[in-house]
Design an enzyme around this catalytic site. Structure first.
Site, mmCIF file in Angstrom:
data_model
loop_
_atom_site.group_PDB
_atom_site.id
_atom_site.type_symbol
_atom_site.label_atom_id
_atom_site.label_comp_id
_atom_site.label_asym_id
_atom_site.label_seq_id
_atom_site.Cartn_x
_atom_site.Cartn_y
_atom_site.Cartn_z
ATOM 1 N N LYS A 1 42.066 41.169 40.015
ATOM 2 C CA LYS A 1 41.618 40.564 41.271
ATOM 3 C C LYS A 1 42.140 41.338 42.479
ATOM 4 O O LYS A 1 41.818 41.004 43.616
ATOM 5 C CB LYS A 1 42.094 39.113 41.360
ATOM 6 N N CYS B 1 36.917 26.975 36.821
ATOM 7 C CA CYS B 1 38.174 26.641 36.142
ATOM 8 C C CYS B 1 39.033 25.707 36.992
ATOM 9 O O CYS B 1 40.260 25.881 37.060
ATOM 10 C CB CYS B 1 38.965 27.903 35.790
ATOM 11 N N GLN C 1 44.911 34.355 43.857
ATOM 12 C CA GLN C 1 43.971 34.519 44.965
ATOM 13 C C GLN C 1 44.647 35.039 46.236
ATOM 14 O O GLN C 1 43.991 35.647 47.081
ATOM 15 C CB GLN C 1 43.290 33.176 45.287
ATOM 16 N N ASP D 1 51.224 30.427 42.252
ATOM 17 C CA ASP D 1 50.090 31.099 41.633
ATOM 18 C C ASP D 1 49.451 31.947 42.718
ATOM 19 O O ASP D 1 48.768 31.439 43.609
ATOM 20 C CB ASP D 1 49.115 30.048 41.091
HETATM 21 C C1 LIG Z 1 44.115 30.531 41.576
HETATM 22 C C2 LIG Z 1 43.916 31.189 40.244
HETATM 23 N N1 LIG Z 1 44.868 31.077 39.309
HETATM 24 C C3 LIG Z 1 44.761 31.666 38.112
HETATM 25 C C4 LIG Z 1 43.659 32.412 37.776
HETATM 26 C C5 LIG Z 1 43.599 33.005 36.405
HETATM 27 O O1 LIG Z 1 43.625 34.393 36.445
HETATM 28 P P1 LIG Z 1 43.392 35.232 35.096
HETATM 29 O O2 LIG Z 1 42.075 34.778 34.557
HETATM 30 O O3 LIG Z 1 43.362 36.634 35.539
HETATM 31 O O4 LIG Z 1 44.520 34.900 34.181
HETATM 32 C C6 LIG Z 1 42.641 32.564 38.730
HETATM 33 C C7 LIG Z 1 41.432 33.385 38.490
HETATM 34 O O5 LIG Z 1 40.620 33.155 37.651
HETATM 35 C C8 LIG Z 1 42.772 31.930 39.979
HETATM 36 O O6 LIG Z 1 41.806 32.028 40.899
#
Ligand SMILES: Cc1ncc(COP(=O)(O)O)c(C=O)c1O
Ligand SMILES: Cc1ncc(COP(=O)(O)O)c(C=O)c1O
Lengths: 410, 156, 410, 156
Positions: A226, A368, A203, A200
């Site tokens: 991001k 989250c 970040q 993932d």
């Molecule tokens: C580590 C990580 N994974 C996944 C996400 C999910 O990204 P998105 O909301 O753009 O799908 C985020 C950001 O919210 C994140 O910080």
């Protein structure tokens, strides 16, 4: 500081904004970054001079739109060190869809009841819930790597957790702790146990150099919004041979070779995974964002943000001592520019509210990452996170706001 | 900053620092409900003893920001000793106070609601500064929704 | 013509474009529409003055972004006649994702082996493939309504096909034939058989009045990029009680109430179906597009496009007679502004290529409707489709191009 | 319009109107492969008789646009009677002709490929106008890829 932020800031119109008669101090890049003018303009120009649906069109703008869209794969692939961008870069709507794609397509094909997927308790919900849905549906086992008190992954039982696992899905950088995980070693360990590794990169991709080839990973996900790009687009990268063996995820136009009333034939990757009209303008914006980052240099950005993080951690400690806890590792190689703060006796919501009154944008909440919050034993933190457009003056305003908060609640 | 001072009135901070009626009553016999604000992780547990249509005792547990905690504390003080219909009325009045402005903020066409008698709200009127901070309205109403839930569940 | 197109055109910067030294004549709105300047500007302004991630933020711009995003549901819901926009409007990435959402979430919950879903052979692949995937996976039966030689749905065996069916999923307007289907009657028939009805509104929502309540349908899907809005956003509308009973589709942030290591609790609709950072700027653009359409009036747009269609059909027939076939119904109430052309002895690709040389943008191919193409007995058509910004002068250039094509291949 | 005339040269239209070697050979004994352009629905069937390393006969069936049809027709004329290694070479040369420009159009950094001897291509050189229309390149190469497929499948 290693970047000339005063000059760079001119590229970001939103940073000119005043809130409550103060300069806006944006410290929420971990939630979403601010796009530079060139990204906004690239999309406007696209809509004003070129827009048409991609593929299949033979007229001039349709051809140009298609070329711009397809070229974005090369730009993104180049940034990630992907060996075959044209076949490996899949555009999704965000990181979350990318991980769901992996879980649905690769997961349903390769996992059966009892198979294990390993994640960590520092994951974003995006890298937990899709696997829990698979657990519910087909009975896979979800295993969690733990986190140490300093905020590092606990790797002692890595081999044990990987025993018989089919996939390790792990964040390269925590969106709460800033912890930078040792992806290369994790990839080695996963492969040694016959498991694949998905990273993932939501970040990490915006803030650290990424090289999917040398770190030897199998899948990577990240989001446009991001990485100085627009909302509405994400990226899923997979090794070509793996993508080729994966069944489609969403069904519809663009992902087929043929459709008859009694069945369909799926197209090759990446089209196989891009059903429907794709985020065309967003791909144009995303590739412009990546070009902008490349123009500055991702290494320079990392150095800058590392310095900022050190400065901030030291300043907070100097000024507040034990009144403020910053969760996560100390400044250094293993820490990105994300500072999750707990101010003694004050709820994160109140911290963020009072910071807002001096123009500082930080995010309160569980980010989250509820399993991690439970581990940290806090209901919420106030998270300040850096981007390349931040500088030490932003840290000063942050400190001013924290001081005001402490005073109000004293 | 004027707005911020309206949000964090002294009386609100006082209830936050020294919450009234903190704790949990043994349930049963006490009525009990949990409230939850998924956006910020606030949790509230309301327990209350109702005897002969009167709220004899009420206690609040859980965690949350100053607004949700002080609102809960003020609520407990406001409803303790009242009869159910008075309690229901106070809930309705408080929720109107909070929703008026929600509607105004969205510039919707919903008709102006009845004017509220702020005096009748007593200390609670201090929370009206919250409505200038729409995100915080949910903080302020969490305990009230939970209380309403408790009454509904118990059918009183 | 009922609209003052000369004035309206000033709102569409892309229409100023020259291609091959000619005025660009855009006749591909069925593939994607051209956004007016106000839509482009709304998104730029959003990025320049407001952008932040939605939900959870307490600082000024996060609150504004959230309000803009949530307000878009009201605008979209108002346009569709949705009774409860705040709970019923789900933002997706496109029509295709909307239909996949329905198939995955509602479909897997409510359908088992042998259950029937009824579609028609005039459907876009987006409304065929997701059901074929369900057929493969759980063994549902996919039934097809046929199309008559004039391009109308054959309704003679409707009752028979609906016998024991759980869902009728049907386009309100064909993207190849222009046929406008009798949605209200179809909804009645579906409900009479205890089936629900999903309407693919990708082609109808931009061009015809929609009222989900009075037409008594259960689900509706459409795309932002066909309704003068941006790419990267789609809409899924469902009746509140139905959405409430549906399990999540994609898992991740924003769609949960709580996550623990051993499971998660899903949020209420619409959040339940919006995992991850949503298309925020795109929602801002989409609601601006809808306001723009409302400013002109959807009835006026329909009248204008109806007149254009009549004019074009007559002019083509006058000039080419049997040398050009226009597939689909005659001009009138049951025909939208989509003209699929077959020029005698010339392949659609060549037609489109030569039209391009005079600046005319039409799309050759199967238009993601291969079952229909097989029924029509052609490998491809050249499709000209109208938007509110088209006028009779566009038809003249189309005719000039068709004449040139016929001459070259004579 | 200059470009368009380069695309639709008279010889191309001639092959489109009167395709050479149209039909299908009985297979087996003929080698056979089908090609498919999913974007525009073009389909091509190539059948060929190879005896003693020589393409004795070749036939083309299927449907498609003028470019795909004329390219197939020209190809059939170009390879008929040739030995396999000459055929392979012609395929390679033709594909280079098509891909050179694809690379140039993308302004990529790939090194300039070998220059092509246009004379060696004969009539086929007429197809070089196609490269100015990138979308049509796939039309022009469809039959060639299918022919290469046939040879690969047969291991000749
Ligand atoms: C580590 C990580 N994974 C996944 C996400 C999910 O990204 P998105 O909301 O753009 O799908 C985020 C950001 O919210 C994140 O910080
Ligand atoms: C009738 C119909 N349904 C579905 C779609 C798919 O829309 P999208 O590609 O935006 O998902 C289209 C347009 O391509 C369409 O015309």
């Amino acid at each position: 500081m290693s970047l000339d932020v005063a000059t760079l800031r001119k590229d970001f119109p939103l940073l000119d904004r005043k809130v409550h008669d103060r300069r806006m101090v944006y410290l929420d890049s971990a939630a979403s970054s601010i796009p530079p003018q060139c990204v906004i303009d690239a999309m406007s120009t696209y809509y004003e001079t070129t827009h048409a649906n991609v593929h299949r069109g033979v007229y001039a703008t349709a051809e140009e739109a298609t070329r711009l869209y397809e070229h974005s794969r090369k730009v993104v692939g180049g940034f990630l060190g992907a060996p075959h961008p044209d076949e490996e870069i899949v555009f999704t709507k965000n990181t979350t869809e990318s991980i769901n794609l992996l879980a649905h397509s690769w997961g349903r094909k390769n996992l059966t009841a009892g198979d294990a997927v390993v994640v960590s308790i520092m994951e974003h919900h995006a890298n937990i819930v899709p696997w829990q849905m698979l657990a519910e549906e087909i009975g896979i086992e979800l295993r969690f790597l733990q986190v140490s008190d300093e905020g590092y992954l606990v790797l002692d039982d890595l081999d044990q957790l990987l025993e018989g696992a089919k996939l390790l899905s792990i964040t390269a950088m925590s969106n709460v702790l800033g912890t930078i995980n040792p992806i290369k070693e994790l990839a080695q360990a996963a492969h040694a146990h016959g498991a694949l590794i998905h990273v993932d990169g939501a970040q990490s991709v915006p803030h650290l150099p990424t090289d999917v080839a040398t770190s030897d990973i199998d899948f990577l996900s990240f989001s446009g919004h991001k990485v100085l790009g627009p909302t509405g687009i994400g990226v899923f990268w997979g090794r070509r041979d793996l993508l080729e063996a994966m069944p489609p995820f969403l069904g519809g136009g663009g992902m087929i070779l043929d459709v008859r009333t009694d069945g369909f034939l799926a197209a090759n990757p990446p089209q196989r995974f891009e059903a429907g009209t794709p985020p065309i303008a967003e791909a144009v914006g995303l590739s412009e964002a990546i070009r902008y980052i490349q123009g500055i240099g991702i290494d320079e950005i990392r150095t800058h943000e590392r310095e900022l993080t050190s400065t901030a951690l030291k300043a907070i400690d100097d000024q507040f001592g034990s009144r403020v806890i910053v969760h996560g590792p100390p400044a250094g190689d293993l820490r990105g520019g994300v500072l999750s703060l707990t101010l003694e006796g004050v709820h994160a919501h109140d911290v963020a509210q009072i910071l807002d009154s001096v123009g500082v944008c930080v995010r309160p909440g569980h980010h989250c990452a509820k399993p991690l919050m439970r581990f940290l034993g806090v209901p919420a933190t106030a998270r300040a996170s850096f981007g390349l457009y931040n500088d030490t003056d932003d840290i000063e305003v942050l400190l001013e706001g924290l001081e005001a908060t402490a005073k109000l609640f004293a | 900053m004027a707005d911020l001072e309206e949000l964090y009135r002294e009386i609100i901070l006082d209830h936050y620092r020294s919450p009234r009626n903190r704790g949990e009553l043994a349930s049963p016999p006490a009525l009990r409900a949990e409230g939850f604000n998924p956006l910020c992780g606030d949790e509230i547990v309301v327990t209350l003893d109702v005897n002969g249509g009167i709220v004899d005792d009420i206690k609040i547990a859980g965690q949350g920001c100053s607004i949700s905690q002080s609102s809960a504390s003020m609520m407990s003080a406001a409803v303790k000793g009242k009869n159910i219909s008075e309690v229901r009325k106070t809930i309705a009045t408080f929720k109107t106070l909070m929703s008026v402005h929600e509607a105004q903020l969205e510039e919707s066409d919903t008709p102006e609601p009845e004017p509220i008698d702020l005096n009748a709200l007593g200390e609670l009127a201090a929370l009206q500064g919250v409505v200038k901070f729409p995100v915080r309205i949910k903080c302020a109403t969490l305990s009230w929704n939970t209380l309403a839930q408790t009454l509904d569940d118990a059918g009183v």
